[in-house]
Design a protein around this motif. Sequence first.
Motif, PDB file in Angstrom:
ATOM      1  N   SER A   1       0.855  -1.179   0.000  1.00 43.70           N
ATOM      2  CA  SER A   1       0.000   0.000   0.000  1.00 43.70           C
ATOM      3  C   SER A   1       0.889   1.226   0.000  1.00 43.70           C
ATOM      4  O   SER A   1       2.041   1.174   0.376  1.00 43.70           O
ATOM      5  N   ALA A   2       0.335   2.341  -0.436  1.00 47.26           N
ATOM      6  CA  ALA A   2       1.124   3.563  -0.512  1.00 47.26           C
ATOM      7  C   ALA A   2       0.239   4.781  -0.464  1.00 47.26           C
ATOM      8  O   ALA A   2      -0.911   4.744  -0.858  1.00 47.26           O
ATOM      9  N   ASP A   3       0.824   5.863   0.049  1.00 52.74           N
ATOM     10  CA  ASP A   3       0.176   7.162  -0.088  1.00 52.74           C
ATOM     11  C   ASP A   3       0.402   7.600  -1.536  1.00 52.74           C
ATOM     12  O   ASP A   3       1.168   6.984  -2.272  1.00 52.74           O
ATOM     13  N   ILE A   4      -0.243   8.663  -1.955  1.00 48.37           N
ATOM     14  CA  ILE A   4      -0.080   9.160  -3.322  1.00 48.37           C
ATOM     15  C   ILE A   4       1.371   9.585  -3.504  1.00 48.37           C
ATOM     16  O   ILE A   4       1.870  10.447  -2.785  1.00 48.37           O
ATOM     17  N   PRO A   5       2.099   8.959  -4.452  1.00 50.03           N
ATOM     18  CA  PRO A   5       3.524   9.250  -4.597  1.00 50.03           C
ATOM     19  C   PRO A   5       3.793  10.566  -5.306  1.00 50.03           C
ATOM     20  O   PRO A   5       2.997  11.046  -6.106  1.00 50.03           O
ATOM     21  N   ASN A   6       4.936  11.131  -5.009  1.00 53.72           N
ATOM     22  CA  ASN A   6       5.444  12.300  -5.707  1.00 53.72           C
ATOM     23  C   ASN A   6       5.732  11.870  -7.143  1.00 53.72           C
ATOM     24  O   ASN A   6       6.401  10.868  -7.374  1.00 53.72           O
TER      25      ASN A   6
ATOM     26  N   ILE B   1      11.963   0.186  -5.822  1.00 54.63           N
ATOM     27  CA  ILE B   1      11.783   0.232  -4.369  1.00 54.63           C
ATOM     28  C   ILE B   1      10.984  -0.976  -3.901  1.00 54.63           C
ATOM     29  O   ILE B   1      11.348  -1.648  -2.930  1.00 54.63           O
ATOM     30  N   ASP B   2       9.905  -1.281  -4.603  1.00 50.27           N
ATOM     31  CA  ASP B   2       9.071  -2.434  -4.244  1.00 50.27           C
ATOM     32  C   ASP B   2       9.855  -3.740  -4.341  1.00 50.27           C
ATOM     33  O   ASP B   2       9.754  -4.603  -3.471  1.00 50.27           O
ATOM     34  N   ARG B   3      10.647  -3.884  -5.407  1.00 54.76           N
ATOM     35  CA  ARG B   3      11.449  -5.102  -5.577  1.00 54.76           C
ATOM     36  C   ARG B   3      12.495  -5.229  -4.462  1.00 54.76           C
ATOM     37  O   ARG B   3      12.658  -6.294  -3.866  1.00 54.76           O
ATOM     38  N   LEU B   4      13.187  -4.131  -4.160  1.00 53.36           N
ATOM     39  CA  LEU B   4      14.193  -4.143  -3.100  1.00 53.36           C
ATOM     40  C   LEU B   4      13.559  -4.486  -1.754  1.00 53.36           C
ATOM     41  O   LEU B   4      14.101  -5.274  -0.983  1.00 53.36           O
ATOM     42  N   ALA B   5      12.404  -3.911  -1.479  1.00 52.68           N
ATOM     43  CA  ALA B   5      11.704  -4.206  -0.228  1.00 52.68           C
ATOM     44  C   ALA B   5      11.333  -5.684  -0.146  1.00 52.68           C
ATOM     45  O   ALA B   5      11.555  -6.331   0.877  1.00 52.68           O
TER      46      ALA B   5
ATOM     47  N   ILE C   1      10.263   8.166   2.229  1.00 51.52           N
ATOM     48  CA  ILE C   1      11.351   8.929   1.638  1.00 51.52           C
ATOM     49  C   ILE C   1      11.071  10.387   1.955  1.00 51.52           C
ATOM     50  O   ILE C   1       9.988  10.905   1.680  1.00 51.52           O
ATOM     51  N   VAL C   2      12.064  11.033   2.557  1.00 51.40           N
ATOM     52  CA  VAL C   2      11.946  12.429   2.953  1.00 51.40           C
ATOM     53  C   VAL C   2      12.899  13.243   2.091  1.00 51.40           C
ATOM     54  O   VAL C   2      14.072  12.904   1.958  1.00 51.40           O
ATOM     55  N   GLN C   3      12.380  14.284   1.494  1.00 46.47           N
ATOM     56  CA  GLN C   3      13.179  15.152   0.628  1.00 46.47           C
ATOM     57  C   GLN C   3      12.865  16.597   0.979  1.00 46.47           C
ATOM     58  O   GLN C   3      11.688  16.986   0.999  1.00 46.47           O
ATOM     59  N   GLY C   4      13.887  17.375   1.286  1.00 45.93           N
ATOM     60  CA  GLY C   4      13.667  18.771   1.643  1.00 45.93           C
ATOM     61  C   GLY C   4      12.793  18.945   2.869  1.00 45.93           C
ATOM     62  O   GLY C   4      12.028  19.898   2.949  1.00 45.93           O
ATOM     63  N   GLY C   5      12.879  18.008   3.803  1.00 46.82           N
ATOM     64  CA  GLY C   5      12.090  18.092   5.017  1.00 46.82           C
ATOM     65  C   GLY C   5      10.645  17.653   4.881  1.00 46.82           C
ATOM     66  O   GLY C   5       9.871  17.727   5.827  1.00 46.82           O
ATOM     67  N   GLU C   6      10.251  17.190   3.705  1.00 47.70           N
ATOM     68  CA  GLU C   6       8.878  16.737   3.459  1.00 47.70           C
ATOM     69  C   GLU C   6       8.862  15.264   3.082  1.00 47.70           C
ATOM     70  O   GLU C   6       9.723  14.798   2.342  1.00 47.70           O
ATOM     71  N   VAL C   7       7.861  14.535   3.569  1.00 51.06           N
ATOM     72  CA  VAL C   7       7.685  13.144   3.156  1.00 51.06           C
ATOM     73  C   VAL C   7       7.143  13.164   1.732  1.00 51.06           C
ATOM     74  O   VAL C   7       6.078  13.729   1.477  1.00 51.06           O
ATOM     75  N   VAL C   8       7.911  12.584   0.814  1.00 53.80           N
ATOM     76  CA  VAL C   8       7.502  12.610  -0.596  1.00 53.80           C
ATOM     77  C   VAL C   8       6.996  11.251  -1.080  1.00 53.80           C
ATOM     78  O   VAL C   8       6.387  11.166  -2.149  1.00 53.80           O
ATOM     79  N   LEU C   9       7.254  10.196  -0.319  1.00 57.11           N
ATOM     80  CA  LEU C   9       6.760   8.874  -0.708  1.00 57.11           C
ATOM     81  C   LEU C   9       6.684   7.997   0.524  1.00 57.11           C
ATOM     82  O   LEU C   9       7.593   7.995   1.346  1.00 57.11           O
ATOM     83  N   THR C  10       5.590   7.280   0.672  1.00 53.98           N
ATOM     84  CA  THR C  10       5.468   6.250   1.698  1.00 53.98           C
ATOM     85  C   THR C  10       5.032   4.968   1.024  1.00 53.98           C
ATOM     86  O   THR C  10       4.276   4.988   0.046  1.00 53.98           O
TER      87      THR C  10
END
Length: 142
Positions: free
Chosen positions: A4-9, A19-23, A39-48
């Motif tokens: 499952s995932a939040d809406i990705p950047n 990422i899914d394969r590595l996981a 994944i955090v970029q510039g202080g913001e969560v950009v992908l979960t």
Amino acid sequence: MNISADIPNPSLASLIPDIDRLAAETMAVWKVPGAALAIVQGGEVVLTRAFGQRDVEADLPVTPHTHFVICSITKSFTATAIALLHNEGLLDWGKPVRDYLPEFRLHDAIATERVTIRDLLIPSIGAAAARLASLARRPCAS
């Protein structure tokens, strides 16, 4: 595997299959039933992303908002973060804690002035025994 995932950047969309394969590979090697990442970029969560199950018996999936009980592993996270700061010259673990946290206090005034960052990372200041005693009265997840 449940994913499952939040809406990705959008800029990360092309990385999601890798990422899914590595996981999946890592979870299989370590025999982990579930995991979540951010994944955090510039202080913001950009992908979960979330993978597998948080409760195998009840067949409950991991979500990006699942809380994991990690207990003592946070000690190694903290020590690693401090080592990185030390390597970058931003922190000297031989200096007193009060050089960085002036509000830091121990019961003993002399110890308060002298205890170093290094002292906090090793069980040399007597706090470990008191902490262990308090942990013995609580479950690990607290």
